[in-house]
Design a protein around this motif. Structure first.
Motif, short mmCIF file in Angstrom:
data_model
loop_
_atom_site.label_atom_id
_atom_site.label_comp_id
_atom_site.label_asym_id
_atom_site.label_seq_id
_atom_site.Cartn_x
_atom_site.Cartn_y
_atom_site.Cartn_z
N ARG A 27 0.84 -1.19 0.00
CA ARG A 27 0.00 0.00 0.00
C ARG A 27 0.87 1.25 0.00
O ARG A 27 2.00 1.20 0.49
CB ARG A 27 -0.85 -0.03 1.29
CG ARG A 27 -2.22 0.61 1.33
CD ARG A 27 -3.12 0.38 0.12
NE ARG A 27 -3.83 -0.87 0.08
CZ ARG A 27 -3.85 -1.73 -0.98
NH1 ARG A 27 -3.17 -1.46 -2.05
NH2 ARG A 27 -4.55 -2.82 -0.97
N SER A 28 0.36 2.36 -0.53
CA SER A 28 1.06 3.64 -0.41
C SER A 28 0.64 4.30 0.90
O SER A 28 -0.55 4.50 1.13
CB SER A 28 0.73 4.55 -1.59
OG SER A 28 1.24 4.00 -2.79
N ARG A 30 1.29 7.58 3.53
CA ARG A 30 1.79 8.97 3.46
C ARG A 30 1.89 9.63 4.82
O ARG A 30 1.91 10.85 4.92
CB ARG A 30 0.88 9.79 2.52
CG ARG A 30 0.90 9.29 1.08
CD ARG A 30 -0.08 10.02 0.19
NE ARG A 30 -0.08 9.51 -1.18
CZ ARG A 30 -0.72 8.41 -1.58
NH1 ARG A 30 -1.43 7.71 -0.72
NH2 ARG A 30 -0.64 8.02 -2.84
N GLN A 110 4.78 17.65 -2.53
CA GLN A 110 3.52 17.75 -1.76
C GLN A 110 3.84 18.16 -0.32
O GLN A 110 4.87 17.76 0.24
CB GLN A 110 2.80 16.40 -1.75
CG GLN A 110 2.20 16.02 -3.09
CD GLN A 110 2.09 14.50 -3.21
OE1 GLN A 110 3.06 13.81 -3.46
NE2 GLN A 110 0.88 13.99 -3.01
N MET A 113 4.91 15.62 2.27
CA MET A 113 6.22 14.99 2.09
C MET A 113 7.33 15.74 2.83
O MET A 113 8.45 15.26 2.94
CB MET A 113 6.57 14.87 0.59
CG MET A 113 5.56 14.10 -0.20
SD MET A 113 5.19 12.48 0.53
CE MET A 113 3.68 12.06 -0.34
N TYR A 156 8.43 -1.59 -2.01
CA TYR A 156 7.05 -1.72 -1.53
C TYR A 156 6.83 -3.06 -0.83
O TYR A 156 6.22 -3.12 0.24
CB TYR A 156 6.06 -1.61 -2.71
CG TYR A 156 5.48 -0.23 -2.94
CD1 TYR A 156 4.51 0.29 -2.07
CD2 TYR A 156 5.84 0.54 -4.04
CE1 TYR A 156 3.94 1.54 -2.29
CE2 TYR A 156 5.27 1.78 -4.27
CZ TYR A 156 4.32 2.29 -3.39
OH TYR A 156 3.75 3.52 -3.62
N VAL A 167 5.81 5.31 0.07
CA VAL A 167 5.09 5.78 -1.12
C VAL A 167 6.11 6.23 -2.15
O VAL A 167 7.11 6.87 -1.82
CB VAL A 167 4.07 6.91 -0.80
CG1 VAL A 167 4.74 8.15 -0.26
CG2 VAL A 167 3.23 7.27 -2.03
N VAL A 168 5.86 5.87 -3.40
CA VAL A 168 6.74 6.30 -4.49
C VAL A 168 6.21 7.64 -5.02
O VAL A 168 5.01 7.88 -5.01
CB VAL A 168 6.81 5.22 -5.60
CG1 VAL A 168 5.51 5.08 -6.37
CG2 VAL A 168 7.96 5.49 -6.56
N LEU A 191 12.38 8.75 -10.05
CA LEU A 191 11.35 8.87 -9.01
C LEU A 191 12.04 8.91 -7.65
O LEU A 191 13.23 8.58 -7.54
CB LEU A 191 10.42 7.64 -9.04
CG LEU A 191 9.57 7.41 -10.30
CD1 LEU A 191 8.97 6.02 -10.28
CD2 LEU A 191 8.47 8.46 -10.42
C1 LIG Z 1 4.89 6.27 -11.13
C2 LIG Z 1 4.15 6.63 -9.88
C3 LIG Z 1 4.19 7.92 -9.39
C4 LIG Z 1 3.54 8.26 -8.19
N1 LIG Z 1 3.67 9.52 -7.69
C5 LIG Z 1 3.06 9.84 -6.54
C6 LIG Z 1 3.26 11.14 -5.98
O1 LIG Z 1 3.97 11.99 -6.49
N2 LIG Z 1 2.62 11.42 -4.82
C7 LIG Z 1 1.84 10.50 -4.16
O2 LIG Z 1 1.31 10.83 -3.10
N3 LIG Z 1 1.66 9.26 -4.66
C8 LIG Z 1 2.27 8.90 -5.82
N4 LIG Z 1 2.13 7.64 -6.32
C9 LIG Z 1 1.36 6.64 -5.58
C10 LIG Z 1 0.00 6.41 -6.20
O3 LIG Z 1 -0.84 7.51 -5.95
C11 LIG Z 1 -0.59 5.12 -5.62
O4 LIG Z 1 0.21 4.02 -6.00
C12 LIG Z 1 -2.02 4.89 -6.09
O5 LIG Z 1 -2.89 5.87 -5.57
C13 LIG Z 1 -2.54 3.50 -5.69
O6 LIG Z 1 -2.45 3.36 -4.28
P1 LIG Z 1 -1.66 2.14 -3.63
O7 LIG Z 1 -0.21 2.28 -4.01
O8 LIG Z 1 -1.88 2.26 -2.14
O9 LIG Z 1 -2.24 0.87 -4.20
C14 LIG Z 1 2.77 7.29 -7.51
C15 LIG Z 1 2.71 5.98 -8.02
C16 LIG Z 1 3.40 5.65 -9.17
C17 LIG Z 1 3.33 4.22 -9.68
#
Ligand SMILES: Cc1cc2nc3c(=O)[nH]c(=O)nc-3n(C[C@H](O)[C@H](O)[C@H](O)COP(=O)(O)O)c2cc1C
Length: 199
Positions: A27-28, A30, A110, A113, A156, A167-168, A191
């Motif tokens: 999961r992402s 934050r 953001q 961050m 992850y 979170v990426v 990234l």
């Molecule tokens: C290439 C890429 C760039 C992303 N950039 C951001 C970002 O700048 N800020 C952020 O809060 N999340 C970022 N994310 C996270 C996505 O928002 C997140 O993966 C998506 O909402 C799905 O949620 P999950 O990872 O919990 O499944 C990024 C994800 C990817 C794959």
């Protein structure tokens, strides 16, 4: 001190956590506590990300936990921590200090961050992309982004298995970060990824 080398402890490779459960939990996150990662945790994390799994042998290149186009291994990880910026030297599993300044506020643009306790910066070292199949700028760029994805997903999954929050990020001021990190011309930021104890 710039150039200082921090030898990391050997990574613990016998983490007992089901892969399918890690995939489910990925999961992402934050929100983090402002706590440093212990050295052993950082060692495990970096090895999981793109550590060496097979040493180089004569002219045969090493292998890493993450695949890369033509085995270029162009994605390098810089660690941004309170003490400064460090390059992960995966061949020797150590960190090399490159900048003695806390630039954690620049890991992402953001607002949330700004509280990032630690960041990984995925940097494509174009000088490592020597294959004739990667001659064009477009091939280099696509491959660098894809190869970063594998490294990021390894992070992850490690975090999911150990309860860390990550979170990426693509919302990054790359020019500013490139300047602050004193990167070379052939080094391109793809990234960043925040890692910490979930808040
Ligand atoms: C290439 C890429 C760039 C992303 N950039 C951001 C970002 O700048 N800020 C952020 O809060 N999340 C970022 N994310 C996270 C996505 O928002 C997140 O993966 C998506 O909402 C799905 O949620 P999950 O990872 O919990 O499944 C990024 C994800 C990817 C794959």
């Amino acid at each position: 001190m710039k150039g200082k080398i921090i030898k990391l402890p050997d990574p613990e490779k016998h983490l007992d956590f089901p892969l399918m459960e890690a995939l489910e939990r990925r999961r992402s996150i934050r929100k983090w506590k402002n706590l440093p990662l212990p050295e052993q945790e950082l060692s495990n994390l970096l090895w999981a990300a793109c550590g060496i799994t097979k040493e180089k042998y004569g002219k045969v290149k090493s292998k890493r936990t993450a695949p890369s186009a033509c085995n270029s291994q162009e994605i390098r990880i810089y660690v941004i921590a309170e003490e400064g910026v460090f390059l992960y030297d995966e061949e020797n599993h150590q960190l090399i200090k490159t900048v003695s300044r806390d630039i954690r506020k620049e890991i992402g643009t953001q607002k949330m961050m700004k509280a990032a306790p630690l960041g990984l910066v995925f940097v494509a070292d174009l000088s490592r992309m020597k294959s004739p199949f990667l001659r064009s700028e477009e091939a280099k760029r696509f491959s660098a982004w894809v190869d970063t994805g594998y490294v990021s997903q390894n992070v992850y999954l490690y975090c999911a298995a150990t309860g860390l929050g990550t979170v990426v990020l693509s919302l990054v001021d790359r020019d500013k970060l490139h300047h602050l990190m004193k990167l070379g011309e052939e080094e391109k930021i793809v990234l960043t990824q925040v890692v910490g104890h979930s808040g």
